[in-house]
Scaffold this active site. Structure first.
Site, short mmCIF file in Angstrom:
data_model
loop_
_atom_site.label_atom_id
_atom_site.label_comp_id
_atom_site.label_asym_id
_atom_site.label_seq_id
_atom_site.Cartn_x
_atom_site.Cartn_y
_atom_site.Cartn_z
N ASP B 126 -12.58 56.57 -15.86
CA ASP B 126 -12.55 56.08 -17.24
C ASP B 126 -11.67 56.99 -18.07
OD1 ASP B 126 -15.10 55.33 -19.77
OD2 ASP B 126 -13.22 54.32 -19.28
N TYR B 128 -9.62 57.61 -21.98
CA TYR B 128 -10.10 57.81 -23.36
C TYR B 128 -8.91 57.55 -24.29
CZ TYR B 128 -12.71 60.75 -26.87
OH TYR B 128 -13.39 61.25 -27.95
N HIS B 133 -10.15 55.36 -31.56
CA HIS B 133 -11.50 55.64 -31.08
C HIS B 133 -11.73 57.15 -31.00
CE1 HIS B 133 -15.20 55.63 -28.80
NE2 HIS B 133 -14.62 56.33 -27.84
N ARG B 142 -17.00 66.27 -35.40
CA ARG B 142 -16.41 67.58 -35.65
C ARG B 142 -15.75 67.68 -37.02
NH1 ARG B 142 -15.38 66.63 -30.33
NH2 ARG B 142 -13.49 65.46 -30.81
N GLU B 199 -19.25 49.65 -25.11
CA GLU B 199 -17.88 50.13 -25.27
C GLU B 199 -16.95 49.04 -24.77
OE1 GLU B 199 -17.12 54.04 -23.61
OE2 GLU B 199 -18.16 55.03 -25.27
N GLU B 201 -13.78 47.79 -23.42
CA GLU B 201 -12.67 48.40 -22.68
C GLU B 201 -11.98 47.32 -21.85
OE1 GLU B 201 -13.29 52.10 -20.65
OE2 GLU B 201 -15.07 52.62 -21.82
N ASP B 233 -18.50 49.44 -21.03
CA ASP B 233 -18.97 50.74 -20.53
C ASP B 233 -20.23 51.14 -21.32
OD1 ASP B 233 -17.54 54.11 -20.54
OD2 ASP B 233 -19.10 53.21 -19.28
N ARG B 237 -26.11 57.06 -26.08
CA ARG B 237 -25.51 58.15 -26.85
C ARG B 237 -26.39 59.38 -26.92
NH1 ARG B 237 -20.46 56.51 -26.45
NH2 ARG B 237 -20.07 54.49 -27.41
N GLN B 240 -26.27 61.07 -23.54
CA GLN B 240 -24.92 61.63 -23.41
C GLN B 240 -24.75 62.90 -24.22
OE1 GLN B 240 -21.85 58.80 -24.58
NE2 GLN B 240 -20.19 60.27 -24.27
N TYR B 244 -23.67 66.40 -22.03
CA TYR B 244 -22.24 66.35 -21.69
C TYR B 244 -21.45 67.65 -21.81
CZ TYR B 244 -19.87 66.46 -26.27
OH TYR B 244 -19.36 66.86 -27.48
N LYS B 253 -23.86 57.30 -18.98
CA LYS B 253 -22.91 56.25 -18.63
C LYS B 253 -23.25 55.53 -17.32
CE LYS B 253 -19.73 57.18 -21.82
NZ LYS B 253 -19.05 56.17 -22.66
N THR B 257 -22.26 49.62 -15.69
CA THR B 257 -20.95 49.34 -16.28
C THR B 257 -20.60 47.91 -15.85
OG1 THR B 257 -20.35 51.67 -15.97
CG2 THR B 257 -18.55 50.14 -16.41
N THR B 389 -12.78 53.25 -24.69
CA THR B 389 -13.11 52.33 -25.78
C THR B 389 -11.88 51.98 -26.59
OG1 THR B 389 -15.24 53.44 -25.92
CG2 THR B 389 -14.64 51.98 -27.74
N GLU B 403 -19.15 53.49 -33.70
CA GLU B 403 -18.13 53.46 -34.74
C GLU B 403 -18.40 52.38 -35.77
OE1 GLU B 403 -15.43 53.41 -31.18
OE2 GLU B 403 -13.97 53.88 -32.76
#
Lengths: 420, 455
Positions: B126, B128, B133, B142, B199, B201, B233, B237, B240, B244, B253, B257, B389, B403
């Site tokens: 997968d 990114y 996204h 962050r 997600e 994708e 996907d 959350r 995760q 992670y 995850k 899927t 995503t 999101e």
């Protein structure tokens, strides 16, 4: 013990009986064998002798080119197969011992056989379960205060690895090229990795799997664990460092991963079980198991550079240094409903103990390149050089016998030169 | 076009011809089919009609229960197969059209077929690769200053996913349980995920692979890309977030899927190709958005010339331009309309919560495949490589509930009085997508899943 002669220091004593896949020059067909002494017992030749209640109807699993079908039959079948092998190989059992024609067809010299991957690996997962390793790496990159991440002592941290690049011992490993950023003030560059490293690990094969959505409870996890091999999780530290935030290691790992060819069944390792390490904080109930599942397996890493006469031992470690057990790893891996399948490979993560000589990677042995590792004959290393041959080996020490894993070897080829 | 009737808004026009694996109630054998209109053409029944130089000696690939053997034959074989299918299905071609016996055995109603995973997936990766996204997620966790990690604009960041839990559309998805730490001041807890997400994708299948140690150069990457599917996907959350660091997403995850069953060949998508996004960090990306493929090919050729010229000018001042091993000029970005619909338990109609487009991707599939193999990693026929995503610049194009609800700070309206931040048990999520041609579509069918309660 067995009518087959076994040297005292052989990995393949009568108490071992590991499974592997081999072929011979006269017969290139991949077939299942059991190692004993310096011989291989070809199970495809003697499959008709497995007549127990579990195996009698499934003798054809021993005709397969991989161990997956045999692994899938489950715990009771593996036990039955082992009993049958112990019986057939016993010094006082004539069925195989005295049948001249069968015996000559059934045994092959290990030295004339070629070993192959023992199973088709649908998924490979790598854990990170050595506390000393995770702490060392944490100290090197984040300082003593923040060495271990907050989740490390709470769950067996792991990530998905690449199944396609798991190779059997003796497959050459080409130094990878990739993107790196050695100088944060400069743009990233492209070229051969300059920080090629080893990782001493062990791995287990899943025997019986589980359905998607149906976790394997920790108390039953051992019924799904078939056996173990050695693993070298070759790593390119410079490629890894630039790519791994935030989704984890990728090209720094997936250019090649080597495993030893002989899968030692868990039953052969149980005599060497030790109590589990104390886990503080105590793990959540889904991870908790009382019965011991930690194993005393002596492990060694040697390196022989181009032109050296002898390999140098750079690491002496032990599988007992693991913090998280294989049962906990498997229960955690499936607790969300994830499905594992026969032949899946789950690795321990780099095995390091408390002493510097037990560190399982050159990153730790050289402490991030701040000191050199002595190979003797005037040779030193921080990371691997082209032409280096790395050998992992390991065994459990019994009374006058060993249960060992054979060799997990690889030689470094120079990086490709073509323009990219 | 074809003697098979196709509705104008059908995903499976004569211009598509996607491959899938299906079975029927009367014949449970998994076999290869091609979708057209509301029919499936069973390739195992007509394999003897593939007589070209590449396929003639390999007709048995159409007897297989998966597409892997066909994929492994390579680029020339796929082109030959497509030509043969176009010929056999043409309105004016009698070979299949008029052979009553063969035709009755060769065609199956889609509605009576069960679809299966189209290939054995040896490895699933997968990526990114949507800038919006990655930026959204970065801002949420962050702050704006450190939204994108330093490596994001330099290489297509990706991670290994779990192959065993890739399932075909229609398979129910059970809400996972796991370890989470919602309150950092408290010990972690165990329980059902409370932040189950989707997600949006897309993913491509590798056709021909490469040997370990032998990278696929970016200029040849398209020869290894077989075709595409939709992918959801599913993500937990909370699980995760706790697991992670530092090795990436794992149990958050790998509980499931979902992919759509019909693999649309790249040749069917090429008419909808657009120039690649300019890969810099200060040029306004709207330079690169062009109208969809209703333009004659000559005009498109000149568009590409102008843009290539502009890029050459811009490149000399641009930073960061990707390293040479990632650079390719030929366009490989595709205008594929994408939609996500959610239908809660008891709702009469599904609500569309996302309208997006595959063209929003920053990194192309050629770049992803070249990057994936540059270190010598080997890919194999049937490997699945997903985009990550897909989110565009507009809020309605965000491809995840994370999101769309902006980390739960606002609700997503499903109509009928229903709202969501994350998924509820019983929710049915459907991804759809198609390229809009002139009076026809090239589409992907459905990528569906329903959430079952946790154990």
């Amino acid at each position: 013990m067995s009518f087959v002669k076994v040297e005292e220091k052989s990995d393949f004593s009568y108490h071992n009986l590991p499974y592997g896949i081999f072929s011979t020059p006269d017969n290139p067909r991949h077939r299942i064998g059991v190692a004993i002494g310096d011989q291989i017992l070809d199970l495809s030749v003697i499959k008709h002798l497995f007549n127990g209640p579990a195996l009698g109807h499934h003798q054809d699993v021993f005709e397969q080119p991989t161990l997956n079908a045999f692994m899938a039959l489950g715990y009771d079948v593996w036990r039955e197969a082992r009993k049958c092998l112990q019986m057939l190989l016993a010094a006082d059992e004539s069925t195989l011992r005295d049948d001249v024609s069968l015996r000559s067809r059934a045994f092959v010299q290990q030295s004339s056989a070629m070993m192959h991957l023992p199973a088709e690996i649908g998924d490979y997962t790598d854990f990170y379960s050595s506390r000393d390793h995770a702490t060392n790496v944490g100290i090197m990159f984040r300082g003593k205060e923040n060495a271990l991440m907050p989740n490390w002592l709470r769950l067996p941290v792991g990530y998905h690895g690449r199944a396609s690049s798991v190779v059997v011992s003796r497959t050459p490993i080409r130094r990878p090229r990739g993107q790196m950023r050695p100088d944060a003030a400069q743009p990233p560059i492209f070229g051969p990795s300059k920080q090629l490293d080893i990782e001493l690990e062990m791995a287990f094969f899943v025997g019986k799997g589980n359905k998607l959505g149906e976790p394997i409870p920790v108390e039953k996890a051992h019924e799904h664990i078939f056996g173990m091999v050695l693993m070298n999780d070759w790593s390119a530290r410079d490629i890894q460092a630039w790519e791994y935030v935030p989704l984890g290691p990728f090209l720094g790992k997936n250019f090649g991963t080597t495993i030893s060819p002989w899968v030692v069944p868990m039953e052969a390792l149980m005599p060497f079980v030790e109590p589990n390490p104390l886990q503080d904080p105590a793990p959540l109930p889904y991870l908790h198991h009382d019965e011991p599942y930690m194993f005393n397996i002596n492990l060694f890493v040697t390196v022989k550079g181009e032109g050296m006469r002898e390999a140098a031992t750079i690491c002496k470690s032990n599988f007992k240094y693991m913090y998280w057990s294989m049962k906990q790893q498997l229960a955690h891996h499936t607790v969300n409903g994830c499905n594992v399948r026969p032949g899946d490979l789950l690795a321990s993560g780099t095995i390091s103990g408390p002493d510097p000589e037990s560190f399982g990677s050159m990153l730790e042995l050289s402490w991030r390149g701040s000191k050199t590792i002595d190979l003797g004959e005037g040779e030193t290393r921080t990371f691997l050089k082209d032409g280096d041959e790395v050998t992992l080996y390991g065994y459990c020490e019994g009374s006058g016998y060993r249960v060992g894993f054979g060799l997990c070897e690889g030689k470094i080829l120079p990086a490709l030169l073509s323009d990219l």
